[in-house]
Write a protein that holds these residues in place. Structure first.
Motif, short mmCIF file in Angstrom:
data_model
loop_
_atom_site.label_atom_id
_atom_site.label_comp_id
_atom_site.label_asym_id
_atom_site.label_seq_id
_atom_site.Cartn_x
_atom_site.Cartn_y
_atom_site.Cartn_z
N GLU A 1 -25.33 42.07 -27.58
CA GLU A 1 -25.92 40.82 -28.08
C GLU A 1 -25.35 40.47 -29.45
N ILE B 1 -21.47 42.64 -18.56
CA ILE B 1 -22.86 42.65 -19.02
C ILE B 1 -23.83 42.87 -17.86
N ILE B 2 -23.67 42.09 -16.81
CA ILE B 2 -24.62 42.13 -15.69
C ILE B 2 -24.55 43.45 -14.93
N HIS C 1 -28.15 37.17 -20.71
CA HIS C 1 -28.09 38.38 -19.87
C HIS C 1 -28.18 39.64 -20.73
N ALA C 2 -27.47 39.64 -21.85
CA ALA C 2 -27.51 40.81 -22.74
C ALA C 2 -28.91 41.03 -23.29
N ARG C 3 -29.58 39.97 -23.71
CA ARG C 3 -30.93 40.07 -24.26
C ARG C 3 -31.93 40.57 -23.22
N SER C 4 -31.82 40.04 -22.02
CA SER C 4 -32.78 40.42 -20.98
C SER C 4 -32.65 41.88 -20.59
N ARG C 5 -31.50 42.47 -20.85
CA ARG C 5 -31.27 43.88 -20.52
C ARG C 5 -31.44 44.81 -21.73
N TYR D 1 -29.47 44.97 -24.34
CA TYR D 1 -28.18 45.45 -24.82
C TYR D 1 -27.93 44.87 -26.22
N ASP E 1 -23.49 49.08 -18.12
CA ASP E 1 -24.67 49.85 -18.55
C ASP E 1 -25.04 49.62 -20.01
N GLY E 2 -24.30 48.74 -20.67
CA GLY E 2 -24.60 48.45 -22.05
C GLY E 2 -24.16 49.50 -23.05
#
Length: 224
Positions: free
Chosen positions: A215, A169-170, A205-209, A211, A173-174
């Motif tokens: 998510e 995730i971090i 982490h997924a939400r902040s990006r 993705y 690239d989603g």
């Protein structure tokens, strides 16, 4: 007459082994030099081994012939070495082994051969991570699936405090590859609520990006 026979035998030996002097055996350095030659084939490797070359000899960086071949994903050369007994777990000075390197770089055929010949799935790289963690980060879908099936711990935490799921995730690239990898990890039982050192969980982490697909996968698996 006796002298003539001796000369004939010597001539035959030299003809059969044109790279060696009479009475000389191949060395580990000979093998390493050969593997560094990009056009060397498996037959030449087998010849050197039959002539006594040390299969696990190391160069100045601590690399074996097998690790050098793995770097370039030379499957036929790697197969010849592995089938002859090369150590698939032998680490160089930066803690790479043929198994770990093949896993991290998605060299799938070599990886499968190392797994079939005693790869230590608990071994870790210089970052304290298993082969699964960089494979997940780099989006090597089939490699991740292979490593999971081999029994690599999906919740292993590396020196950064990250699991394979967190790295996917971090540092991913989603996209589709990382979505599939997250799905594989979740299906394999990865802890979807295992946070990083700062207490940030995979779902956050997924939400902040942004993705969204990842998510959704995490949320359906009980991530909070």
């Amino acid at each position: 007459m006796r002298g003539s026979l001796v000369s004939l035998v010597v001539a035959l030996v030299v003809t059969a082994h044109p790279t060696m002097s009479v009475g000389q055996r191949a060395s580990g350095k000979d093998l390493l030099r050969a593997v560094m030659t990009k056009d060397v084939d498996a037959a030449r490797i087998r010849d050197l081994l039959s002539e006594g070359a040390d299969i696990d000899a190391r160069d100045e960086a601590g690399r074996t012939a097998l690790l050098i071949a793995t770097h370039d994903n030379r499957i036929a050369v790697a197969r010849a070495l592995i089938e002859a007994g090369a150590d698939v777990n032998a680490k160089d000075r930066i803690d790479d082994s043929p198994y770990l390197y093949a896993g991290a770089h998605g060299h799938l055929e070599i990886l499968k051969m190392t797994l079939a010949h005693g790869a230590d799935v608990k071994s870790t790289n210089r970052y304290g991570g298993t082969a699964l963690i960089p494979a997940s980060e780099r989006g090597h879908v089939d490699t991740v699936r292979t490593l999971i099936e081999a029994g690599v711990d999906v919740d292993h935490v590396n020196n950064l405090g990250w699991t394979a799921l967190l790295e996917a995730i971090i540092l991913g690239d989603g996209g589709e590859r990382h979505q599939r990898i997250v799905g594989f990890l979740v299906k394999a039982g990865a802890d979807v609520n295992l946070a990083d050192r700062d207490g940030v969980k995979p779902l956050q982490h997924a939400r902040s990006r942004g993705y969204r697909e990842i998510e959704a996968i995490l949320a359906s698996a009980g991530a909070r």
